[in-house]
Design an enzyme around this catalytic site. Sequence first.
Site: not given
Ligand code: DQA
Length: 157
Positions: A13-14, A21, A26, A77, A80, A101, A103, A110
């Site tokens: 998501p996102n 964003r 990011y 990735n 959230a 994993e 990010h 954070r």
């Molecule tokens: C993320 C870190 C997550 O905590 C966050 O919710 C994201 C992006 C990152 O790539 O830093 O959506 O996965």
Amino acid sequence: MTTARPVYVLNGPNLNMLGLREPEIYGRDTLGDVEAQVRAKAGILGLTVEFRQSNHEGDLVTWIQEARTKACGILLNAGALTHTSVAILDALNAAELPAIEVHLSNVFRRESFRHHSYVSLGSVGVVCGFGVDSYLLALDGLARIVARQSAAHKATA
Ligand code: DQA
């Protein structure tokens, strides 16, 4: 090294909002930029890539299930959902594939709710905090695992 099966690079998501964003967290690269860099790196490593994004947990679960028979490994990735999804963890464990994993941000610098990851429990390793390079470093790591696995497979064949 060449392997017939692609690496599944799955984004949650996102992540479609990258570039717009919270760029101070990011960065300014879009998800399309990330994909281009991942594909270029994969080419150097002799890997192919299936690159996808969804805002829906079920899509990620379905794609991880699909990866079980179609992929050589997974970069994930989960956004959230990393911090909330037992369903994604279960899918990773069922996939029986090396998963890494990823990010963009350093989740440990954070909010504390980002410090726990269900995805970690189903992953070989975690790369976070390097921006887009997190994906490229993770791909390097996965390529090493896949190469070692196929060498071991050949030795026993
Ligand atoms: C993320 C870190 C997550 O905590 C966050 O919710 C994201 C992006 C990152 O790539 O830093 O959506 O996965």
